[in-house]
Each structure stands twice: as C-alpha cells, then as structure tokens.
Design an enzyme around this catalytic site. Structure first.
Site, PDB file in Angstrom:
ATOM      1  N   SER A 255       0.924  -1.134   0.067  1.00 55.05           N
ATOM      2  CA  SER A 255      -0.048  -0.120   0.066  1.00 55.05           C
ATOM      3  C   SER A 255       0.817   1.229  -0.018  1.00 55.05           C
ATOM      4  O   SER A 255       1.662   1.436   0.902  1.00 55.05           O
ATOM      5  CB  SER A 255      -0.734   0.018   1.421  1.00 55.05           C
ATOM      6  OG  SER A 255      -1.665  -0.918   1.272  1.00 55.05           O
TER       7      SER A 255
ATOM      8  N   CYS B 221      -7.354  -0.682   7.159  1.00 58.19           N
ATOM      9  CA  CYS B 221      -6.223  -1.362   6.144  1.00 58.19           C
ATOM     10  C   CYS B 221      -5.139  -2.069   7.323  1.00 58.19           C
ATOM     11  O   CYS B 221      -5.109  -1.860   8.446  1.00 58.19           O
ATOM     12  CB  CYS B 221      -5.274  -0.105   5.975  1.00 58.19           C
ATOM     13  SG  CYS B 221      -3.668  -0.639   4.910  1.00 58.19           S
TER      14      CYS B 221
ATOM     15  N   ASP C 147      -8.522  -2.225   2.768  1.00 54.09           N
ATOM     16  CA  ASP C 147      -7.226  -2.733   2.030  1.00 54.09           C
ATOM     17  C   ASP C 147      -6.528  -3.506   2.931  1.00 54.09           C
ATOM     18  O   ASP C 147      -5.762  -3.056   3.607  1.00 54.09           O
ATOM     19  CB  ASP C 147      -6.485  -1.297   1.782  1.00 54.09           C
ATOM     20  CG  ASP C 147      -5.216  -1.460   0.981  1.00 54.09           C
ATOM     21  OD1 ASP C 147      -5.108  -2.659   0.282  1.00 54.09           O
ATOM     22  OD2 ASP C 147      -4.485  -0.623   1.188  1.00 54.09           O
TER      23      ASP C 147
ATOM     24  N   TRP D   1      -5.084  -7.657   3.799  1.00 51.95           N
ATOM     25  CA  TRP D   1      -4.082  -8.510   3.117  1.00 51.95           C
ATOM     26  C   TRP D   1      -3.646  -9.595   4.302  1.00 51.95           C
ATOM     27  O   TRP D   1      -3.870  -9.417   5.315  1.00 51.95           O
ATOM     28  CB  TRP D   1      -2.830  -7.857   2.490  1.00 51.95           C
ATOM     29  CG  TRP D   1      -1.945  -7.246   3.508  1.00 51.95           C
ATOM     30  CD1 TRP D   1      -1.007  -7.861   4.322  1.00 51.95           C
ATOM     31  CD2 TRP D   1      -1.736  -5.967   3.680  1.00 51.95           C
ATOM     32  NE1 TRP D   1      -0.181  -6.934   4.951  1.00 51.95           N
ATOM     33  CE2 TRP D   1      -0.821  -5.822   4.379  1.00 51.95           C
ATOM     34  CE3 TRP D   1      -2.553  -4.881   3.192  1.00 51.95           C
ATOM     35  CZ2 TRP D   1      -0.422  -4.416   5.221  1.00 51.95           C
ATOM     36  CZ3 TRP D   1      -2.153  -3.659   3.750  1.00 51.95           C
ATOM     37  CH2 TRP D   1      -1.013  -3.238   4.735  1.00 51.95           C
TER      38      TRP D   1
HETATM   39  P1  FAD Z   1       6.714 -14.064   1.309  1.00 45.13           P
HETATM   40  O1  FAD Z   1       8.171 -14.595   0.858  1.00 45.13           O
HETATM   41  O2  FAD Z   1       5.822 -13.978   0.245  1.00 45.13           O
HETATM   42  O3  FAD Z   1       6.399 -14.887   2.306  1.00 45.13           O
HETATM   43  C1  FAD Z   1       5.058 -14.566   3.072  1.00 45.13           C
HETATM   44  C2  FAD Z   1       5.061 -15.173   4.322  1.00 45.13           C
HETATM   45  O4  FAD Z   1       5.272 -16.626   4.207  1.00 45.13           O
HETATM   46  C3  FAD Z   1       6.053 -14.694   5.326  1.00 45.13           C
HETATM   47  O5  FAD Z   1       5.345 -14.491   6.439  1.00 45.13           O
HETATM   48  C4  FAD Z   1       6.950 -15.700   5.275  1.00 45.13           C
HETATM   49  O6  FAD Z   1       7.657 -15.810   6.592  1.00 45.13           O
HETATM   50  C5  FAD Z   1       5.939 -16.998   5.409  1.00 45.13           C
HETATM   51  N1  FAD Z   1       6.918 -18.114   4.615  1.00 45.13           N
HETATM   52  C6  FAD Z   1       7.878 -18.144   3.816  1.00 45.13           C
HETATM   53  N2  FAD Z   1       8.396 -19.382   3.479  1.00 45.13           N
HETATM   54  C7  FAD Z   1       7.302 -20.047   4.108  1.00 45.13           C
HETATM   55  C8  FAD Z   1       7.156 -21.563   3.966  1.00 45.13           C
HETATM   56  N3  FAD Z   1       7.951 -22.257   3.141  1.00 45.13           N
HETATM   57  N4  FAD Z   1       6.093 -22.131   4.420  1.00 45.13           N
HETATM   58  C9  FAD Z   1       5.008 -21.256   5.018  1.00 45.13           C
HETATM   59  N5  FAD Z   1       5.349 -20.027   5.091  1.00 45.13           N
HETATM   60  C10 FAD Z   1       6.332 -19.519   4.761  1.00 45.13           C
HETATM   61  N6  FAD Z   1       2.762  -5.647   3.549  1.00 45.13           N
HETATM   62  C11 FAD Z   1       3.619  -4.457   4.227  1.00 45.13           C
HETATM   63  O7  FAD Z   1       4.488  -4.995   5.103  1.00 45.13           O
HETATM   64  N7  FAD Z   1       3.051  -3.343   3.870  1.00 45.13           N
HETATM   65  C12 FAD Z   1       2.085  -2.883   3.417  1.00 45.13           C
HETATM   66  O8  FAD Z   1       1.756  -1.754   2.964  1.00 45.13           O
HETATM   67  C13 FAD Z   1       1.392  -4.300   2.354  1.00 45.13           C
HETATM   68  N8  FAD Z   1       0.376  -3.990   1.577  1.00 45.13           N
HETATM   69  C14 FAD Z   1      -0.150  -4.734   0.857  1.00 45.13           C
HETATM   70  C15 FAD Z   1      -1.315  -4.449   0.113  1.00 45.13           C
HETATM   71  C16 FAD Z   1      -1.746  -5.333  -0.667  1.00 45.13           C
HETATM   72  C17 FAD Z   1      -2.816  -5.228  -1.430  1.00 45.13           C
HETATM   73  C18 FAD Z   1      -1.420  -6.726  -0.483  1.00 45.13           C
HETATM   74  C19 FAD Z   1      -2.099  -7.896  -1.218  1.00 45.13           C
HETATM   75  C20 FAD Z   1      -0.235  -7.092   0.370  1.00 45.13           C
HETATM   76  C21 FAD Z   1       0.137  -6.214   1.275  1.00 45.13           C
HETATM   77  N9  FAD Z   1       1.262  -6.430   1.982  1.00 45.13           N
HETATM   78  C22 FAD Z   1       1.877  -5.366   2.775  1.00 45.13           C
HETATM   79  C23 FAD Z   1       1.974  -7.728   1.942  1.00 45.13           C
HETATM   80  C24 FAD Z   1       2.987  -7.998   1.019  1.00 45.13           C
HETATM   81  O9  FAD Z   1       2.451  -7.951  -0.249  1.00 45.13           O
HETATM   82  C25 FAD Z   1       3.841  -9.321   1.336  1.00 45.13           C
HETATM   83  O10 FAD Z   1       2.991 -10.276   1.378  1.00 45.13           O
HETATM   84  C26 FAD Z   1       4.721  -9.131   2.436  1.00 45.13           C
HETATM   85  O11 FAD Z   1       5.746  -8.145   2.554  1.00 45.13           O
HETATM   86  C27 FAD Z   1       5.606 -10.629   2.692  1.00 45.13           C
HETATM   87  O12 FAD Z   1       6.259 -10.501   1.364  1.00 45.13           O
HETATM   88  P2  FAD Z   1       7.695 -11.406   1.529  1.00 45.13           P
HETATM   89  O13 FAD Z   1       8.241 -11.703  -0.095  1.00 45.13           O
HETATM   90  O14 FAD Z   1       8.681 -10.647   2.354  1.00 45.13           O
HETATM   91  O15 FAD Z   1       7.151 -12.858   2.062  1.00 45.13           O
END
Ligand code: FAD
Length: 687
Positions: free
Chosen positions: A442, A640, A685, A687
């Site tokens: 966001s 949010c 908003d 997630w």
């Molecule tokens: P990822 O690699 O996608 O992992 C996601 C989660 O799964 C983590 O908790 C990770 O620890 C866990 N994980 C990793 N490996 C495994 C496994 N093998 N088994 C199980 N679990 C596992 N985030 C924000 O911080 N700020 C925002 O403003 C924000 N806005 C968003 C708005 C929208 C519309 C959406 C859809 C999401 C938003 N998010 C926001 C969330 C963001 O998109 C990400 O999902 C988040 O930052 C995690 O991304 P990552 O790639 O670091 O984690």
C-alpha cells in the site's frame, strides 16, 4: 505487380510519414519482441476460433490477480492433458473475446478459474470478460458446459464474490455447471487442499460426462527443452524481469539509456530506490520505509494505490536449491512451447542459475500435489515410502511439512536425510514450481505531495521457525531484499547475524546497480472522499497505517494550498506494540500542526508491561459517541492491514456502535455496514 523506382520512392515516403505519425515510441512498442505479452501466436482473439484452429478439445480459462489463480489453472490443465490425453488450451481471459462461446463444439467443456479481488470484484484483467458476461441474455450460452473454481478469502465480506458473480451470470445465460462449484479459502489457509479435493471430484465427473479413460503417466513437458552452448549466454536472459530488458533489445531504452514504457503489470519500470529508513527501534523486528523514484517513467499513481515490487530469491535459498537438485547454474537452456497456445514461462533462453534466482518461487509453502508428483523420480524404497505416505494424507502433510514452514528443498532434504535429489529433471522443476510473483505494498506517500516518488512501508518477514527453533529463521523474499538494500545503502552490517539472507543487489547484467528494483503501480479503489469537508475515520494498526500516512500527507498538501477551506474531522486509529514499534512517530505531530483540530491520532498499545492489551477496535469503542456522530454526518470509514483478525474485530466494533447508537438489531447493523461497503463509504485494504 511490378514496382518501378518512383513507386519505391513513394512507398518509402509513405512509410516515413507513417513512422512520424505513429511516433517512434509507438513503433517500438508495435515491434516489441516481449514474449510475455504474447499469449497465443494467433491473429484472432476469438476463443472458439483459436481453439478449433489449434485442434484443442478442452478449454481452461483464468482470471487471476496475483498469479495464484493462473498457477492452479495451469496445473489443472496440465493434469487433464496428461491423465486423460485431452488436448487442453489454457489461457488468460484478458487475451480473448468470448462472443462466440456458444458455438463451442458440443464435446468441449470449459473450466473457469476466478480470483476475487477488492469488494468481491473480478481481477483487473477480467474487465472485458465481466462486461461480456453482463451483456448476456437467457439462452445465450445454452450450449456451454462449464466447471468453476473460485479463489477467495473467507475473512472478507464478499467471500469468493467474483466466482459467485461469474456463476450467477453464466447460469442466467443458461450455461450448465458440471460437477460442484469449487471454492478455495485463503483465509483458512486451505487453498491448496480445497483445490485438490475439488479437482478430484471434477475429474470423476469429467470421466463420466466425457467418457474419459484415465492413464497413469509421468511428467510430460509442455516445452521442447534444449541445452545451448555456454557461449550463447551473451544473448540469453540473466534474470531480466522481461525480455524487453535484454541486451540487443534496445527497444526498451532510448538513446540516452532511459527505459521506455508504457510501464504496467507486464512491463515493470526499474526504479531507483532513493531513500530507505528503518522504522522500528526495538532491534528485534524490522520495518523498512523505501522511496522509489519514478521520474522520467511517465508512470502515474494516486494516493491509496499499490506498488508491486518484483523481487528475487536470496543467495542462500538459490544455493540450497541448486545444491539439492545438483544443478549447474551456468547451463544455458531454451524452452520452446510444444504448441501455439502455450507461451514461454519466463524470458528464454536463460541460465538455470538465473531462472532459480529470478523466476521461480523456490522458498514459499509447497503444494501437496507437487510434492507427490516427485514420486515418479524416486528409486530409494525408504524415501519413496515416506514420500508416498506424506503426500497421500493431508493431515500428515500438514503436520510433517506445512507446519514446519518447509519449502521444497527443506522438505525433500528432510525426507532423504540430507541426500541430494540429483535425479529430478530440471525441466520438471522449471515447469512445476510456481513463478516468483511481485509483492504488493500500500503506497504510503501522497501523489499530491510526492508526484515523482512512491513510498512504501514494509514489515520484514523474519522470525524463528515457530515449530522448532533449531530449524532456523522463516524469511520472506521481498521484505528481506528491501532490508538488505537498506542496510547496504546505509553502509550497515549485513553479516549473517544481522541479516539471515542475502541478495545479488546488482541484478541481471547490473540492471539494478546502485539500488534499483523493478516495480509497477496497481490502481486501487482506496480513495479519500472528494469533498474535503466529509469526515474520515481511518483504522490501520501496524503497517496498515501505510495508506493513511499517504491520506494525511494528501490533506496536509491540500490545506497548505487552500488555507480557507475547513476540513472534516479526520480520526486515525493506529495500533502498535509500544513506543519502539510506533511507525512514523516523529511525523504525526507535524501533520497535526498543519491540520489543527481536524486531525487526531488515537493510538492503541498492545504490549506495554503491566498495562492491559489495547487494540484499535477497543479504542473505537472508547470513542463510540464521536464515531457514531461522524458516521451520522456521512463519514467515510477506511480499514487497512491484517485481513484475518483485525478487520473482523473492527467490523464487529463498528456494528456494535451502530446497533447501540441507533437502537437496531445486529442484523440491521451488519446490513448497514454492507451497504456502506457497496457504496464505497466503508473501504478495506486488507491482506
Ligand atoms: P513471502 O516470501 O511472500 O512470504 C510470505 C509469508 O510466508 C511470510 O510470513 C513468510 O515468513 C512465510 N513463509 C516463507 N516461507 C514459507 C514456507 N516455506 N512455508 C510457510 N510460510 C512461509 N505488507 C507490508 O508490509 N506493508 C504494506 O503496506 C502491505 N500492503 C499490501 C497490500 C496488498 C494489496 C497486499 C495484497 C499485500 C500487502 N502487504 C503489505 C503484504 C506484502 O505484499 C507481502 O506479502 C509481505 O511483505 C511479505 O512478502 P515477502 O516476499 O517478504 O514474504
């Protein structure tokens, strides 16, 4: 026809005129060789024509927002064709017209995968598809037989709303549903199991309806896989986000080295990250504020939109993956689709190392089906037995694999007691493992005050494995990348003790040199009311405060330019653990100075020693009378952050406030909130 010199000169002059008319940019776009934009190598958009032209007898279509729906549709299509020898065409609804769908050959069934986004909406890519569905009359699809699988989240009010809407419109047009309507619930974290259960039941149904014979087959690639000489690496993709960024495809850059757009979800802009900050003070958790410079890109955003960040995998995860499967990262390979209806999965030719780092989702949770499909390659009887037992039983899989946060390599090494899985073919991995998807944030800046800069606020996903601390840290892909960028940019320690995973920050061919990442903007409907006098109630604990920082900056800018206009009351309910966890703590008083008594920040602390845990929903109830007054004055409500617990607790508090304040029933209060949502006065908003 014979051309003489004069004709030739006339043709050249005409071509020049057309070129000038279309402008060079447009021409470059027209001749762009970006494969990812080409879904099917056919001139037609007519789905039935393309299907028959390509001699297909089953249609799978998907409307996907983040790639999950696409992934399941492709898995489904792949299994249909290998198990039942069907000739399946699997496509994105965005790329086709469906006007002639009723003329599908009688024996063709269509399987539809629809993800829900926003307030029960279809994904952005399905706008035309939805318009077509809405234009249908009874009888229009009386020849169409379909199966339907929806991907949604039960923590949202309009759970699987898009798939339900699709089903209703198809039924009203007299189409026939085959089997059960499948619903996947991400809110209960059961998407994969919901898919597997639905798929098994649909396969049984299809066997009956289409008189299909099932055959036991191993993996059959949809691509012709070839290994190329190592010196072809010079022209191969090294992980460029799309092939337009490859060397020699200078179409993507202008003469002064600037990237050429237009930039969107299929063509990200490689944006410089100009500023980063650590927002948390405690040291044990991290939240990165990052600012992306979009100047010169012609990319626009509005306050409340989302920024999609295209990440890459960490060195540690890449090395573990390559070593587990005994892969040579420098092998250059090509994947050529075996038929016209399939596109390349990522820019090819490329190297194995680049595909693992930039294109495959190697570290997320794994699907039980993918896990089970490895059985075909295992020869060791003990490992085979373990794999069979765990992959067949969803409870065992949940206990032994999912609950331990294992990714694919963790799970396989656990089964084989650390022995490598060298016998798994690379083609299988490249085609079976889902694609690395952009992560959405966001936007926390305001397009009025920061036109050329986009801010995001990302909490870093990094925690000890909750099942067993000896299994190490669980790390998110994009957020640890952002943290690595921040630490590196600010010349801080990036040793293992400070940062559990590390990235190649310079990117493919130095494309991300000097701290850049590919990004695109996704439009959202999360918008402040256009009348500044309308009161606003914002509820955003943790990083949920991100868009509200943007909203408040927007109002500050507005008031600075319009001193005589009175703003409506703006209440911001913010929640954090304690003072160390307080995001943008030093900024809020400055905003309050400009906005005066039109703005109030109400903080709920949940972890102050010897104090009762207080969350935003409690603070809402404490301010019950004021909240009710503002709602009665037509306030817009925004929530949010966490979709699971928080947004539902806030909804409950708001319903309680309405129920008591208006002396109405619980059902009526819920109905009012639902109406607010559909009219845009209550926006989420989450997630
Ligand atoms: P990822 O690699 O996608 O992992 C996601 C989660 O799964 C983590 O908790 C990770 O620890 C866990 N994980 C990793 N490996 C495994 C496994 N093998 N088994 C199980 N679990 C596992 N985030 C924000 O911080 N700020 C925002 O403003 C924000 N806005 C968003 C708005 C929208 C519309 C959406 C859809 C999401 C938003 N998010 C926001 C969330 C963001 O998109 C990400 O999902 C988040 O930052 C995690 O991304 P990552 O790639 O670091 O984690």
């Amino acid at each position: 026809i014979k051309f003489d010199k004069i004709d030739f000169a006339v043709i050249c002059a005409l071509a020049l005129a057309v070129a000038t008319y279309l402008k060079l940019d447009k021409l470059k776009e027209l001749f762009s060789t970006d494969d990812s934009l080409v879904a099917v190598h056919s001139d037609s958009r007519d789905i039935v024509e393309v299907l028959t032209e390509n001699n297909k007898d089953y249609l799978v279509i998907y409307a996907s927002q983040t790639g999950t729906g696409e992934d399941y549709a492709k898995k489904f299509a792949k299994e249909l064709s290998s198990k039942f020898s069907l000739k399946v065409m699997c496509v994105d609804v965005e790329n086709y017209d469906f006007d002639n769908l009723n003329s599908l050959p009688d024996n063709v069934i269509i399987s539809i995968f629809v993800s829900t986004y926003g307030e029960g909406d279809l994904p952005d890519a399905a706008i035309q598809f939805e318009e077509w569905l809405q234009s249908l009359n009874p009888g229009d699809l009386d020849n169409v037989k379909y199966t339907l699988f929806g991907l949604g989240n039960s923590t949202y009010e309009f759970y699987n709303g898009a798939a339900k809407k699709t089903d209703k419109l198809l039924q009203e047009a007299s189409a026939t549903l085959v089997g059960t309507f499948g619903l996947a619930d991400d809110g209960a974290a059961t998407t994969d199991e919901d898919f597997l259960a639905w798929k098994d039941s649909i396969f049984e149904e299809l066997k009956d309806v289409l008189a299909l014979d099932e055959r036991e087959v191993g993996f059959e690639s949809s691509y012709e896989y070839t290994v190329l000489p190592k010196d072809s690496v010079d022209t191969a993709s090294l992980g460029e986000p799309i092939s337009a960024y490859l060397p020699g495809r200078a179409l993507s850059f202008n003469d002064s080295g600037k990237q050429l757009g237009p930039f969107d979800s299929t063509h990200p802009f490689v944006a410089p990250i100009t500023t980063t900050k650590e927002l948390l003070k405690s040291g044990d958790r991290n939240c990165v504020h990052a600012e992306f410079d979009i100047s010169g890109s012609n990319m626009k955003y509005s306050t409340g939109d989302h920024l999609a960040v295209w990440p890459s995998n960490s060195d540690e995860k890449v090395e573990k993956f390559l070593s587990t499967f005994d892969l040579d990262p420098d092998t250059v390979f090509n994947l050529k689709p075996k038929d016209n209806t399939i596109k390349e999965p990522f820019p090819v030719p490329t190297t194995i190392g680049s595909a693992v780092r930039y294109y495959l989702e190697i570290s997320g949770p794994i699907s039980r089906q993918v896990f089970g499909s490895l059985l075909q390659y295992v020869t060791d009887p003990d490992v085979k037995e373990k794999l069979l037992v765990i992959s067949k039983d969803k409870n065992k899989f949940a206990k032994e694999i999912s609950s331990k946060y294992f990714d694919l390599t963790d799970a396989l090494l656990y089964l084989s007691n650390g022995q490598k899985w060298s016998f798994v073919p690379w083609e299988f991995l490249a085609e079976t493992i889902p694609h690395l998807q952009p992560r959405y944030y966001s936007i926390s800046s305001s397009s009025s005050s920061e036109k050329q800069t986009i801010h995001i606020t990302a909490v870093v996903e990094n925690f000890p494995n909750p099942t067993d601390h000896t299994l190490g840290q669980v790390t998110g892909v994009a957020t640890n990348l952002l943290r690595h960028i921040h630490l590196s940019k600010t010349q801080q320690d990036v040793s293992d003790a400070k940062l559990p995973v590390h990235y190649n920050l310079s990117g493919p061919r130095n494309l991300y040199h000097n701290y850049k990442l590919p990004v695109h903007v996704r439009r959202s409907t999360f918008r402040l009311p256009s009348n500044p006098a309308t009161p606003v109630i914002m509820i955003g604990p943790g990083t949920g405060v991100a868009p509200f920082r943007g909203f408040i900056r927007e109002r500050v800018k507005f008031i600075s330019n319009n001193e005589n206009i009175k703003l409506g009351k703006h209440l911001l309910f913010y929640g954090c653990r304690d003072e160390n966890d307080f995001l943008y703590q030093e900024e809020w008083p400055n905003y309050a100075k400009v906005l005066g008594d039109c703005f109030e920040l109400i903080v709920a602390y949940s972890r102050i020693p010897s104090q009762k845990k207080t969350y935003v929903q409690h603070r809402l109830l404490e301010r019950e009378k004021e909240v009710l007054d503002l709602i009665n004055q037509g306030a817009f409500i925004y929530v949010c952050g966490d979709a699971k617990g928080m947004s539902q607790d806030v909804h409950k508090s708001l319903a309680d406030i309405l129920q008591r304040g208006k002396g109405i029933t619980e059902e009526d209060a819920a109905e009012i909130l639902k109406l607010f949502k559909t009219s845009g006065k209550y926006q989420e908003d989450v997630w």
